[in-house]
Design a protein around this motif. Structure first.
Motif, PDB file in Angstrom:
ATOM      1  N   GLY A 194      -5.720 -11.520   3.496  1.00 23.90           N
ATOM      2  CA  GLY A 194      -5.409 -11.768   2.097  1.00 23.90           C
ATOM      3  C   GLY A 194      -5.594 -10.537   1.236  1.00 23.90           C
ATOM      4  O   GLY A 194      -5.283 -10.559   0.055  1.00 23.90           O
ATOM      5  N   SER A 195      -6.088  -9.471   1.844  1.00 24.48           N
ATOM      6  CA  SER A 195      -6.189  -8.206   1.112  1.00 24.48           C
ATOM      7  C   SER A 195      -5.204  -7.225   1.735  1.00 24.48           C
ATOM      8  O   SER A 195      -4.825  -7.359   2.906  1.00 24.48           O
ATOM      9  CB  SER A 195      -7.604  -7.637   1.182  1.00 24.48           C
ATOM     10  OG  SER A 195      -7.885  -7.183   2.486  1.00 24.48           O
ATOM     11  N   LEU A 196      -4.814  -6.231   0.971  1.00 27.10           N
ATOM     12  CA  LEU A 196      -3.917  -5.200   1.483  1.00 27.10           C
ATOM     13  C   LEU A 196      -4.551  -4.489   2.675  1.00 27.10           C
ATOM     14  O   LEU A 196      -3.887  -4.240   3.686  1.00 27.10           O
ATOM     15  CB  LEU A 196      -3.571  -4.207   0.365  1.00 27.10           C
ATOM     16  CG  LEU A 196      -2.648  -3.054   0.739  1.00 27.10           C
ATOM     17  CD1 LEU A 196      -1.314  -3.567   1.281  1.00 27.10           C
ATOM     18  CD2 LEU A 196      -2.436  -2.148  -0.474  1.00 27.10           C
ATOM     19  N   GLU A 197      -5.845  -4.204   2.593  1.00 25.98           N
ATOM     20  CA  GLU A 197      -6.532  -3.495   3.667  1.00 25.98           C
ATOM     21  C   GLU A 197      -6.524  -4.307   4.957  1.00 25.98           C
ATOM     22  O   GLU A 197      -6.254  -3.768   6.037  1.00 25.98           O
ATOM     23  CB  GLU A 197      -7.983  -3.172   3.260  1.00 25.98           C
ATOM     24  CG  GLU A 197      -8.100  -2.208   2.104  1.00 25.98           C
ATOM     25  CD  GLU A 197      -7.789  -2.843   0.737  1.00 25.98           C
ATOM     26  OE1 GLU A 197      -7.967  -4.081   0.561  1.00 25.98           O
ATOM     27  OE2 GLU A 197      -7.341  -2.111  -0.160  1.00 25.98           O
ATOM     28  N   THR A 242      -4.179 -17.273   9.562  1.00 22.45           N
ATOM     29  CA  THR A 242      -5.298 -16.781   8.762  1.00 22.45           C
ATOM     30  C   THR A 242      -5.400 -17.537   7.440  1.00 22.45           C
ATOM     31  O   THR A 242      -4.455 -18.169   6.981  1.00 22.45           O
ATOM     32  CB  THR A 242      -5.151 -15.282   8.456  1.00 22.45           C
ATOM     33  OG1 THR A 242      -3.959 -15.064   7.707  1.00 22.45           O
ATOM     34  CG2 THR A 242      -5.129 -14.465   9.730  1.00 22.45           C
ATOM     35  N   ALA A 243      -6.563 -17.423   6.840  1.00 16.95           N
ATOM     36  CA  ALA A 243      -6.816 -17.942   5.498  1.00 16.95           C
ATOM     37  C   ALA A 243      -7.002 -16.749   4.582  1.00 16.95           C
ATOM     38  O   ALA A 243      -7.278 -15.643   5.033  1.00 16.95           O
ATOM     39  CB  ALA A 243      -8.075 -18.813   5.504  1.00 16.95           C
ATOM     40  N   GLY A 244      -6.859 -16.974   3.288  1.00 18.07           N
ATOM     41  CA  GLY A 244      -7.074 -15.891   2.333  1.00 18.07           C
ATOM     42  C   GLY A 244      -6.032 -15.925   1.238  1.00 18.07           C
ATOM     43  O   GLY A 244      -5.095 -16.716   1.279  1.00 18.07           O
ATOM     44  N   GLY A 245      -6.214 -15.054   0.274  1.00 22.20           N
ATOM     45  CA  GLY A 245      -5.319 -14.999  -0.871  1.00 22.20           C
ATOM     46  C   GLY A 245      -4.003 -14.319  -0.554  1.00 22.20           C
ATOM     47  O   GLY A 245      -3.739 -13.899   0.571  1.00 22.20           O
ATOM     48  N   SER A 246      -3.187 -14.215  -1.578  1.00 16.08           N
ATOM     49  CA  SER A 246      -1.880 -13.572  -1.463  1.00 16.08           C
ATOM     50  C   SER A 246      -1.947 -12.159  -2.022  1.00 16.08           C
ATOM     51  O   SER A 246      -2.785 -11.844  -2.872  1.00 16.08           O
ATOM     52  CB  SER A 246      -0.833 -14.360  -2.250  1.00 16.08           C
ATOM     53  OG  SER A 246      -0.661 -15.636  -1.696  1.00 16.08           O
ATOM     54  N   LEU A 253       3.009  -8.318  -5.755  1.00 23.07           N
ATOM     55  CA  LEU A 253       4.288  -7.695  -5.423  1.00 23.07           C
ATOM     56  C   LEU A 253       4.108  -6.197  -5.161  1.00 23.07           C
ATOM     57  O   LEU A 253       4.660  -5.654  -4.201  1.00 23.07           O
ATOM     58  CB  LEU A 253       5.319  -7.929  -6.526  1.00 23.07           C
ATOM     59  CG  LEU A 253       6.705  -7.357  -6.267  1.00 23.07           C
ATOM     60  CD1 LEU A 253       7.289  -7.865  -4.956  1.00 23.07           C
ATOM     61  CD2 LEU A 253       7.630  -7.676  -7.423  1.00 23.07           C
ATOM     62  N   ALA A 254       3.316  -5.529  -5.978  1.00 19.67           N
ATOM     63  CA  ALA A 254       3.059  -4.098  -5.780  1.00 19.67           C
ATOM     64  C   ALA A 254       2.376  -3.854  -4.430  1.00 19.67           C
ATOM     65  O   ALA A 254       2.708  -2.899  -3.717  1.00 19.67           O
ATOM     66  CB  ALA A 254       2.207  -3.538  -6.915  1.00 19.67           C
ATOM     67  N   GLU A 255       1.432  -4.714  -4.065  1.00 20.34           N
ATOM     68  CA  GLU A 255       0.764  -4.581  -2.770  1.00 20.34           C
ATOM     69  C   GLU A 255       1.735  -4.846  -1.626  1.00 20.34           C
ATOM     70  O   GLU A 255       1.683  -4.168  -0.592  1.00 20.34           O
ATOM     71  CB  GLU A 255      -0.429  -5.530  -2.678  1.00 20.34           C
ATOM     72  CG  GLU A 255      -1.597  -5.115  -3.544  1.00 20.34           C
ATOM     73  CD  GLU A 255      -2.698  -6.153  -3.578  1.00 20.34           C
ATOM     74  OE1 GLU A 255      -3.884  -5.732  -3.647  1.00 20.34           O
ATOM     75  OE2 GLU A 255      -2.411  -7.369  -3.540  1.00 20.34           O
ATOM     76  N   LEU A 256       2.637  -5.808  -1.802  1.00 17.99           N
ATOM     77  CA  LEU A 256       3.637  -6.083  -0.766  1.00 17.99           C
ATOM     78  C   LEU A 256       4.524  -4.869  -0.535  1.00 17.99           C
ATOM     79  O   LEU A 256       4.858  -4.548   0.608  1.00 17.99           O
ATOM     80  CB  LEU A 256       4.493  -7.296  -1.139  1.00 17.99           C
ATOM     81  CG  LEU A 256       3.815  -8.659  -1.048  1.00 17.99           C
ATOM     82  CD1 LEU A 256       4.757  -9.744  -1.542  1.00 17.99           C
ATOM     83  CD2 LEU A 256       3.350  -8.942   0.367  1.00 17.99           C
ATOM     84  N   GLU A 257       4.910  -4.196  -1.616  1.00 17.44           N
ATOM     85  CA  GLU A 257       5.734  -2.999  -1.473  1.00 17.44           C
ATOM     86  C   GLU A 257       4.967  -1.895  -0.731  1.00 17.44           C
ATOM     87  O   GLU A 257       5.530  -1.217   0.126  1.00 17.44           O
ATOM     88  CB  GLU A 257       6.224  -2.536  -2.841  1.00 17.44           C
ATOM     89  CG  GLU A 257       7.257  -3.490  -3.424  1.00 17.44           C
ATOM     90  CD  GLU A 257       7.627  -3.203  -4.859  1.00 17.44           C
ATOM     91  OE1 GLU A 257       6.919  -2.429  -5.534  1.00 17.44           O
ATOM     92  OE2 GLU A 257       8.636  -3.769  -5.308  1.00 17.44           O
ATOM     93  N   GLN A 258       3.688  -1.734  -1.045  1.00 15.26           N
ATOM     94  CA  GLN A 258       2.858  -0.767  -0.314  1.00 15.26           C
ATOM     95  C   GLN A 258       2.727  -1.160   1.155  1.00 15.26           C
ATOM     96  O   GLN A 258       2.783  -0.310   2.056  1.00 15.26           O
ATOM     97  CB  GLN A 258       1.461  -0.681  -0.935  1.00 15.26           C
ATOM     98  CG  GLN A 258       1.414  -0.067  -2.305  1.00 15.26           C
ATOM     99  CD  GLN A 258      -0.001  -0.136  -2.870  1.00 15.26           C
ATOM    100  OE1 GLN A 258      -0.971   0.159  -2.177  1.00 15.26           O
ATOM    101  NE2 GLN A 258      -0.120  -0.541  -4.118  1.00 15.26           N
ATOM    102  N   PHE A 259       2.573  -2.446   1.389  1.00 13.24           N
ATOM    103  CA  PHE A 259       2.435  -2.962   2.749  1.00 13.24           C
ATOM    104  C   PHE A 259       3.696  -2.684   3.572  1.00 13.24           C
ATOM    105  O   PHE A 259       3.609  -2.219   4.706  1.00 13.24           O
ATOM    106  CB  PHE A 259       2.144  -4.465   2.687  1.00 13.24           C
ATOM    107  CG  PHE A 259       2.193  -5.146   4.016  1.00 13.24           C
ATOM    108  CD1 PHE A 259       1.250  -4.865   4.988  1.00 13.24           C
ATOM    109  CD2 PHE A 259       3.183  -6.066   4.298  1.00 13.24           C
ATOM    110  CE1 PHE A 259       1.296  -5.491   6.225  1.00 13.24           C
ATOM    111  CE2 PHE A 259       3.240  -6.694   5.522  1.00 13.24           C
ATOM    112  CZ  PHE A 259       2.294  -6.409   6.482  1.00 13.24           C
TER     113      PHE A 259
END
Length: 137
Positions: free
Chosen positions: A35-38, A65-69, A72-78
């Motif tokens: 749920g985190s970018l890391e 997995t469980a966790g947050g979302s 959009l900015a993090e998705l682009e980095q991902f």
């Protein structure tokens, strides 16, 4: 007679990935908390490493997995991170079990396909497997 699929279990910082090779496909089943970018970067780097090591053309990822979302900015980095891992050459089906993250999974698919990935998101594993074997369904 085909050999039994081999299994490898890898522990990450907050998750576990069970890899199983079955013919020309690698199956990665992820459990735990993300749920985190890391965490997302970490588990996809492990998946990419095993996929490249196995030399398979298809990848099935089951995310339990469980966790947050991610934002959009993090998705682009991902997605940028994924493009550095070499997975755009691998036909990838992703099954997101947590329906609360459906918007994130769909957005990730769009961003990945825009970058040249051959990837689809599914909610049902059997549909993902069918797509990996036969293409568009």
């Amino acid at each position: 007679m085909e050999p039994e699929p081999s299994t490898l279990i890898v522990d990450g910082s907050s998750f576990r990935i069970e890899f199983r090779r079955d013919g020309n496909r690698l199956r990665a089943s992820v459990t735990g908390v993300t749920g985190s970018l890391e965490a997302s970067r970490e588990y996809w780097a492990l998946i990419a490493r095993e996929t490249m090591s196995a030399g398979v053309p298809t990848l099935l990822v089951i995310d339990r997995t469980a966790g947050g979302s991610l934002t959009l900015a993090e998705l682009e980095q991902f997605i940028h991170h994924l493009s550095e891992l070499g997975l755009e050459r691998v036909r990838t089906a992703y099954v997101g079990v947590d329906t609360a993250r459906s918007w994130q999974n769909e957005t990730t698919e769009i961003l990945a396909r825009e970058r040249g990935f051959v990837a689809r998101v599914f909610e049902i594993e059997s549909e993902a497997s069918l797509w990996l074997r036969h293409g568009e369904i």
